[in-house]
Design an enzyme around this catalytic site. Structure first.
Site, mmCIF file in Angstrom:
data_model
loop_
_atom_site.group_PDB
_atom_site.id
_atom_site.type_symbol
_atom_site.label_atom_id
_atom_site.label_comp_id
_atom_site.label_asym_id
_atom_site.label_seq_id
_atom_site.Cartn_x
_atom_site.Cartn_y
_atom_site.Cartn_z
ATOM 1 N N HIS A 175 0.832 -1.203 0.000
ATOM 2 C CA HIS A 175 0.000 0.000 0.000
ATOM 3 C C HIS A 175 0.867 1.254 0.000
ATOM 4 C CE1 HIS A 175 -3.512 2.506 1.186
ATOM 5 N NE2 HIS A 175 -2.611 3.160 1.895
ATOM 6 N N GLU A 176 1.893 1.284 0.851
ATOM 7 C CA GLU A 176 2.739 2.475 0.941
ATOM 8 C C GLU A 176 3.587 2.662 -0.317
ATOM 9 O OE1 GLU A 176 2.146 4.568 3.134
ATOM 10 O OE2 GLU A 176 0.936 3.310 4.470
ATOM 11 N N HIS A 223 1.497 4.234 -2.998
ATOM 12 C CA HIS A 223 1.369 5.691 -2.875
ATOM 13 C C HIS A 223 2.525 6.392 -3.580
ATOM 14 C CE1 HIS A 223 -2.132 6.372 -0.444
ATOM 15 N NE2 HIS A 223 -1.683 5.710 0.607
ATOM 16 N N GLU A 263 -6.322 6.380 -1.401
ATOM 17 C CA GLU A 263 -6.184 5.225 -0.522
ATOM 18 C C GLU A 263 -6.715 3.962 -1.192
ATOM 19 O OE1 GLU A 263 -4.545 5.169 2.330
ATOM 20 O OE2 GLU A 263 -4.105 7.294 2.062
#
Length: 273
Positions: free
Chosen positions: A136-137, A140, A199
């Protein structure tokens, strides 16, 4: 600068805003701030953060975060190269750091500087949980969400100036009402949905990356079940939040897991941790 000139500036900015393509979605994205501007600033802020916090080194958890981070970054490079984006990561400087902090949090600076707080590790539970968060990070960073948020903030400021000029001849009470409505409207109607969309996008991209790295995407929904249990149901309503609700994320991740596995098979990955 008069009202017409300000509106003209808004139009010009909007016309050039969609000048970068997200490789994972094919969509045009906001890019009023270039990487040459944002990355040095992000790296400096990251170094400053580390100097002011206790960095954990040499432990099994710190090593796991670094190892998982490298695997996810390698998976992203494989995907980008296979899809015609060779050299996309040339300005990235990946780094994965564990910091002593009880907060249940992890974050990523533009350009690949990723921090896990020790408070999130019991919820991550194991290497696959860390991979879910890491994917997820990393997503981003790859999707340039930091760049897009800064660009959107600039457009919001310009629009705010244009609104102020447009109502400058109104009464003080009317100016206050319109100004408040503008602030709430752009926050609830634009900025928060914009953040939630990032997100959600990072969840989906991250799911693919963790699968390509050999981690079971079916476990991503379980991580968010643990997140939900840890919060005790204290999260704000979704429309007031920068993040989707845990229930929304669980549904999304469950629905996307088969596609993530299919994407991983393209890279010869058929077994998952």
């Amino acid at each position: 600068m008069n009202y017409k000139k300000i509106i003209g500036l808004v139009i010009v900015l909007c016309s050039i805003a969609s000048c970068k393509t997200n490789p994972f979605t094919g969509k045009k994205t906001l890019a009023l701030v270039s990487n040459s501007q944002i990355l040095p600033m992000a790296f400096q802020q990251y170094d400053q953060f580390l100097s002011q916090n206790k960095v954990i080194k040499g432990t099994s958890q710190a090593q796991m975060i670094n190892n998982v981070g490298q695997k996810i970054a390698k998976a992203s490079e494989r995907w980008l190269n296979a899809n015609g984006y060779q050299g996309y990561l040339k300005d990235y400087r990946w780094e994965y750091t564990l910091v002593q902090d009880d907060a249940v949090n992890a974050w990523c600076m533009p350009g690949g500087k990723i921090v896990f707080y020790t408070g999130i590790m019991p919820i991550a539970k194991d290497e696959t949980g860390v991979a879910t968060i890491m994917g997820h990070e990393v997503a981003h960073a790859l999707a340039n969400h930091g760049q897009q948020r800064m660009s959107a903030g600039q457009l919001q400021q310009v629009a705010g100036v244009a609104t102020s000029v447009a109502i400058q001849n109104k009464s003080a009470q009317t100016q206050q009402i319109i100004g408040t409505a503008f602030g709430l409207g752009t926050q609830l109607g634009v900025m928060l949905p914009f953040s939630r969309s990032h997100e959600t996008e990072a969840d989906r991209i991250g799911l693919q990356l963790m699968a390509i790295a050999g981690y079971d995407p079916d476990e991503a929904a379980n991580l968010w079940r643990r997140m939900k249990a840890n919060s005790g149901g204290q999260a704000p309503p979704e429309f007031l939040s920068t993040h989707p609700s845990s229930d929304t994320r669980i549904r999304n991740l469950t629905a996307w897991a088969p596609a993530a596995k299919a994407e991983a098979r393209k890279f010869g990955v058929t077994r998952f941790k």
